[in-house]
Write an enzyme that holds these catalytic residues in place. Structure first.
Site, PDB file in Angstrom:
ATOM      1  N   ASP A  10       0.955  -1.114   0.177  1.00 18.09           N
ATOM      2  CA  ASP A  10       0.008   0.054  -0.003  1.00 18.09           C
ATOM      3  C   ASP A  10       1.057   1.172   0.204  1.00 18.09           C
ATOM      4  O   ASP A  10       2.207   1.126   0.258  1.00 18.09           O
ATOM      5  CB  ASP A  10      -1.015  -0.069   1.290  1.00 18.09           C
ATOM      6  CG  ASP A  10      -1.701   1.190   1.626  1.00 18.09           C
ATOM      7  OD1 ASP A  10      -2.283   1.677   0.444  1.00 18.09           O
ATOM      8  OD2 ASP A  10      -1.583   1.610   2.402  1.00 18.09           O
ATOM      9  N   LEU A  11       0.395   2.401  -0.431  1.00 20.88           N
ATOM     10  CA  LEU A  11       1.289   3.580  -0.414  1.00 20.88           C
ATOM     11  C   LEU A  11       1.011   4.525   0.867  1.00 20.88           C
ATOM     12  O   LEU A  11       2.028   4.594   1.487  1.00 20.88           O
ATOM     13  CB  LEU A  11       0.915   4.454  -1.735  1.00 20.88           C
ATOM     14  CG  LEU A  11       1.628   5.772  -2.134  1.00 20.88           C
ATOM     15  CD1 LEU A  11       3.270   5.570  -1.990  1.00 20.88           C
ATOM     16  CD2 LEU A  11       1.133   6.387  -3.243  1.00 20.88           C
ATOM     17  N   ASP A  12      -0.161   5.038   0.882  1.00 21.54           N
ATOM     18  CA  ASP A  12      -0.387   6.215   2.005  1.00 21.54           C
ATOM     19  C   ASP A  12      -0.045   5.412   3.304  1.00 21.54           C
ATOM     20  O   ASP A  12      -0.933   4.529   3.554  1.00 21.54           O
ATOM     21  CB  ASP A  12      -1.677   6.833   1.652  1.00 21.54           C
ATOM     22  CG  ASP A  12      -1.769   7.517   0.520  1.00 21.54           C
ATOM     23  OD1 ASP A  12      -0.676   8.252   0.365  1.00 21.54           O
ATOM     24  OD2 ASP A  12      -2.490   7.265  -0.299  1.00 21.54           O
ATOM     25  N   THR A  18       1.768  10.008   4.090  1.00 14.28           N
ATOM     26  CA  THR A  18       0.626  11.034   3.422  1.00 14.28           C
ATOM     27  C   THR A  18      -0.775  10.988   4.211  1.00 14.28           C
ATOM     28  O   THR A  18      -1.624  11.833   4.267  1.00 14.28           O
ATOM     29  CB  THR A  18       0.528  10.761   1.967  1.00 14.28           C
ATOM     30  OG1 THR A  18       0.658   9.026   1.871  1.00 14.28           O
ATOM     31  CG2 THR A  18       1.447  11.426   1.047  1.00 14.28           C
ATOM     32  N   LYS A  46      -9.136   5.484   6.207  1.00 11.04           N
ATOM     33  CA  LYS A  46      -7.917   5.000   5.595  1.00 11.04           C
ATOM     34  C   LYS A  46      -8.034   3.995   4.550  1.00 11.04           C
ATOM     35  O   LYS A  46      -8.755   2.938   4.930  1.00 11.04           O
ATOM     36  CB  LYS A  46      -6.759   4.596   6.789  1.00 11.04           C
ATOM     37  CG  LYS A  46      -6.331   5.808   7.431  1.00 11.04           C
ATOM     38  CD  LYS A  46      -5.174   5.234   8.304  1.00 11.04           C
ATOM     39  CE  LYS A  46      -4.828   6.546   9.333  1.00 11.04           C
ATOM     40  NZ  LYS A  46      -3.621   6.166  10.302  1.00 11.04           N
ATOM     41  N   GLY A  47      -7.606   3.942   3.542  1.00  8.24           N
ATOM     42  CA  GLY A  47      -7.439   2.817   2.469  1.00  8.24           C
ATOM     43  C   GLY A  47      -8.982   2.831   1.564  1.00  8.24           C
ATOM     44  O   GLY A  47      -8.778   2.210   0.512  1.00  8.24           O
ATOM     45  N   ARG A  50     -11.445   8.072  -2.448  1.00  4.80           N
ATOM     46  CA  ARG A  50     -11.965   9.641  -2.164  1.00  4.80           C
ATOM     47  C   ARG A  50     -13.450   9.654  -1.904  1.00  4.80           C
ATOM     48  O   ARG A  50     -13.824  10.390  -0.982  1.00  4.80           O
ATOM     49  CB  ARG A  50     -11.427  10.394  -3.294  1.00  4.80           C
ATOM     50  CG  ARG A  50     -11.127  12.040  -3.131  1.00  4.80           C
ATOM     51  CD  ARG A  50     -10.815  12.429  -4.301  1.00  4.80           C
ATOM     52  NE  ARG A  50      -9.459  12.105  -4.920  1.00  4.80           N
ATOM     53  CZ  ARG A  50      -9.009  12.664  -5.942  1.00  4.80           C
ATOM     54  NH1 ARG A  50      -9.646  13.319  -6.847  1.00  4.80           N
ATOM     55  NH2 ARG A  50      -7.774  11.883  -6.323  1.00  4.80           N
ATOM     56  N   SER A 115      -2.436   0.916  -4.232  1.00  8.14           N
ATOM     57  CA  SER A 115      -3.092   1.684  -3.533  1.00  8.14           C
ATOM     58  C   SER A 115      -4.582   2.047  -4.239  1.00  8.14           C
ATOM     59  O   SER A 115      -4.704   2.134  -5.478  1.00  8.14           O
ATOM     60  CB  SER A 115      -2.020   2.888  -3.575  1.00  8.14           C
ATOM     61  OG  SER A 115      -2.837   3.995  -3.203  1.00  8.14           O
ATOM     62  N   ALA A 116      -5.167   2.515  -3.202  1.00  9.93           N
ATOM     63  CA  ALA A 116      -6.733   3.304  -3.738  1.00  9.93           C
ATOM     64  C   ALA A 116      -6.370   4.598  -4.407  1.00  9.93           C
ATOM     65  O   ALA A 116      -7.334   5.269  -4.914  1.00  9.93           O
ATOM     66  CB  ALA A 116      -7.280   3.443  -2.547  1.00  9.93           C
ATOM     67  N   SER A 117      -5.110   5.463  -4.310  1.00  9.26           N
ATOM     68  CA  SER A 117      -5.088   6.735  -4.545  1.00  9.26           C
ATOM     69  C   SER A 117      -4.998   7.033  -5.886  1.00  9.26           C
ATOM     70  O   SER A 117      -4.009   6.212  -6.599  1.00  9.26           O
ATOM     71  CB  SER A 117      -3.712   7.242  -3.808  1.00  9.26           C
ATOM     72  OG  SER A 117      -3.772   8.460  -3.964  1.00  9.26           O
ATOM     73  N   ASN A 119      -3.686   9.804  -6.835  1.00  9.48           N
ATOM     74  CA  ASN A 119      -2.389  10.548  -6.958  1.00  9.48           C
ATOM     75  C   ASN A 119      -0.889   9.740  -6.708  1.00  9.48           C
ATOM     76  O   ASN A 119      -0.036  10.063  -6.428  1.00  9.48           O
ATOM     77  CB  ASN A 119      -2.303  11.520  -5.720  1.00  9.48           C
ATOM     78  CG  ASN A 119      -3.455  12.617  -6.057  1.00  9.48           C
ATOM     79  OD1 ASN A 119      -3.438  13.310  -6.836  1.00  9.48           O
ATOM     80  ND2 ASN A 119      -4.552  12.376  -4.809  1.00  9.48           N
ATOM     81  N   LYS A 146     -11.050  -1.138  -1.169  1.00  6.94           N
ATOM     82  CA  LYS A 146     -10.605  -1.916  -0.219  1.00  6.94           C
ATOM     83  C   LYS A 146     -11.879  -1.701   0.610  1.00  6.94           C
ATOM     84  O   LYS A 146     -12.300  -0.720   0.805  1.00  6.94           O
ATOM     85  CB  LYS A 146      -9.466  -1.465   0.411  1.00  6.94           C
ATOM     86  CG  LYS A 146      -8.097  -1.583  -0.489  1.00  6.94           C
ATOM     87  CD  LYS A 146      -7.042  -1.025   0.001  1.00  6.94           C
ATOM     88  CE  LYS A 146      -5.874  -0.873  -1.169  1.00  6.94           C
ATOM     89  NZ  LYS A 146      -4.607  -0.218  -0.426  1.00  6.94           N
ATOM     90  N   GLU A 170       0.093  -3.096   4.721  1.00  7.08           N
ATOM     91  CA  GLU A 170      -1.009  -2.420   4.861  1.00  7.08           C
ATOM     92  C   GLU A 170      -1.033  -1.454   6.000  1.00  7.08           C
ATOM     93  O   GLU A 170      -0.661  -2.175   7.235  1.00  7.08           O
ATOM     94  CB  GLU A 170      -2.283  -3.126   4.742  1.00  7.08           C
ATOM     95  CG  GLU A 170      -2.927  -3.157   3.507  1.00  7.08           C
ATOM     96  CD  GLU A 170      -3.637  -1.540   3.022  1.00  7.08           C
ATOM     97  OE1 GLU A 170      -3.625  -0.723   3.902  1.00  7.08           O
ATOM     98  OE2 GLU A 170      -4.029  -1.552   1.840  1.00  7.08           O
ATOM     99  N   ASP A 171      -1.575  -0.440   6.008  1.00  9.71           N
ATOM    100  CA  ASP A 171      -1.828   0.442   7.266  1.00  9.71           C
ATOM    101  C   ASP A 171      -3.113   0.694   7.720  1.00  9.71           C
ATOM    102  O   ASP A 171      -3.554   1.212   9.027  1.00  9.71           O
ATOM    103  CB  ASP A 171      -0.949   1.535   7.340  1.00  9.71           C
ATOM    104  CG  ASP A 171      -1.750   2.692   6.521  1.00  9.71           C
ATOM    105  OD1 ASP A 171      -2.048   2.192   5.337  1.00  9.71           O
ATOM    106  OD2 ASP A 171      -1.902   3.910   6.770  1.00  9.71           O
TER     107      ASP A 171
HETATM  108  C1  BG6 Z   1      -5.680   5.769   0.055  1.00 13.62           C
HETATM  109  C2  BG6 Z   1      -5.718   6.535   1.492  1.00 13.62           C
HETATM  110  O1  BG6 Z   1      -4.597   5.283  -0.009  1.00 13.62           O
HETATM  111  O2  BG6 Z   1      -6.124   6.450  -0.939  1.00 13.62           O
HETATM  112  C3  BG6 Z   1      -7.117   7.074   1.658  1.00 13.62           C
HETATM  113  O3  BG6 Z   1      -5.387   5.424   2.504  1.00 13.62           O
HETATM  114  C4  BG6 Z   1      -7.589   7.928   0.198  1.00 13.62           C
HETATM  115  O4  BG6 Z   1      -7.065   7.817   2.665  1.00 13.62           O
HETATM  116  C5  BG6 Z   1      -7.207   7.165  -1.061  1.00 13.62           C
HETATM  117  O5  BG6 Z   1      -8.955   8.505   0.291  1.00 13.62           O
HETATM  118  C6  BG6 Z   1      -7.578   7.772  -2.287  1.00 13.62           C
HETATM  119  O6  BG6 Z   1      -6.687   8.539  -2.426  1.00 13.62           O
HETATM  120  P1  BG6 Z   1      -6.739  10.071  -3.585  1.00 13.62           P
HETATM  121  O7  BG6 Z   1      -5.331  10.416  -3.478  1.00 13.62           O
HETATM  122  O8  BG6 Z   1      -7.114   9.300  -4.875  1.00 13.62           O
HETATM  123  O9  BG6 Z   1      -7.669  11.091  -3.014  1.00 13.62           O
HETATM  124 MG    MG Z   2      -2.732   3.260   3.645  1.00 17.12          MG
END
Ligand code: BG6
Ligand code: MG
Length: 216
Positions: A10-12, A18, A46-47, A50, A115-117, A119, A146, A170-171
């Site tokens: 996982d990233l964040d 972050t 977390k995880g 958005r 990662s779900a992000s 970004n 997730k 994972e965190d």
């Molecule tokens: C996850 C974070 O990695 O990404 C979440 O733990 C976050 O908190 C999710 O909402 C989505 O991220 P982003 O950067 O696409 O808004």
């Molecule tokens: Mg995380």
């Protein structure tokens, strides 16, 4: 731990802290909406994606909004968040991460990001981490958040390994559940009290090398 061929990170909150910036940006939005939002509430975000994070916050304030307003609010939060992460440098990588990543290369272990992000690429590039990964599955590549196992199953598929041959770091509670749902061995990064379902929990990467992991 036997027959491990790949590790999915996982990233964040695992590779970089972050999570605090996500919290600060959501807190700012919650304040604008007059919704109380604590660090404890933040654990639930977390995880998760958005949009789902926004839904949780609106739920805390018993607030319902139309879809267009929700898209605007999520976008607003993201602008604040991106402002925070634009200042990231390789110094922000969490302690022990780089030496752990290097220790896996000795054993030819394949690495993926899960990662779900949306970004993720921006962050990996800022931290100079992109080249460590053989596959990157991020929020732009998955449709189910997730604890659905999609992100990790896609990671295993991209690396051409079986789920049972993967370790996940994972965190987040939702992330630990996703890894377990994928049939993978899950190592929590954080607190045992929160990550109860993980097979193993470490407070961070400072004390871990891949050689040590093989002893478990
Ligand atoms: C996850 C974070 O990695 O990404 C979440 O733990 C976050 O908190 C999710 O909402 C989505 O991220 P982003 O950067 O696409 O808004
Ligand atoms: Mg995380």
């Amino acid at each position: 731990m036997h027959n491990i061929k790949a590790i999915i990170f996982d990233l964040d909150g695992v590779l970089v802290d972050t999570a605090k910036y996500h919290y600060l940006a959501w807190k700012q939005l919650a304040e604008e909406l007059n919704i109380k939002f604590s660090l404890q509430d933040n654990e639930r975000l977390k995880g998760v994606s958005r949009m789902q994070s926004l839904e949780i916050i609106l739920d805390l304030g018993n607030m319902t909004l139309d879809p267009a307003t929700k898209i605007n609010l999520a976008e607003k939060k993201n602008i604040w968040y991106v402002e925070y992460i634009s200042k990231l440098t390789p110094d922000d990588i969490l302690p022990g991460v780089i030496s752990f990543l290097k220790s896996t290369k000795v054993d030819s272990i394949k690495l993926a990001l899960g990662s779900a992000s949306k970004n993720s690429m921006l962050i990996l590039n800022k931290l100079n981490l992109t080249d460590y990964f053989d596959a990157i599955i991020d929020g732009t590549k998955v449709s189910k958040a997730k604890p659905d196992p999609e992100v990790f199953l896609k990671g295993a598929e991209a690396l051409n390994v079986l789920p049972s041959e993967c370790i996940v770091f994972e965190d987040a509670e939702a992330g630990v559940e996703a890894a377990i749902n994928a049939g993978m061995y899950c190592i929590g990064i954080g607190s045992k009290n929160i990550l109860k379902k993980a097979h193993l929990v470490f407070s961070g990467f400072s004390d871990i090398t891949f050689d040590k992991l093989k002893l478990y």
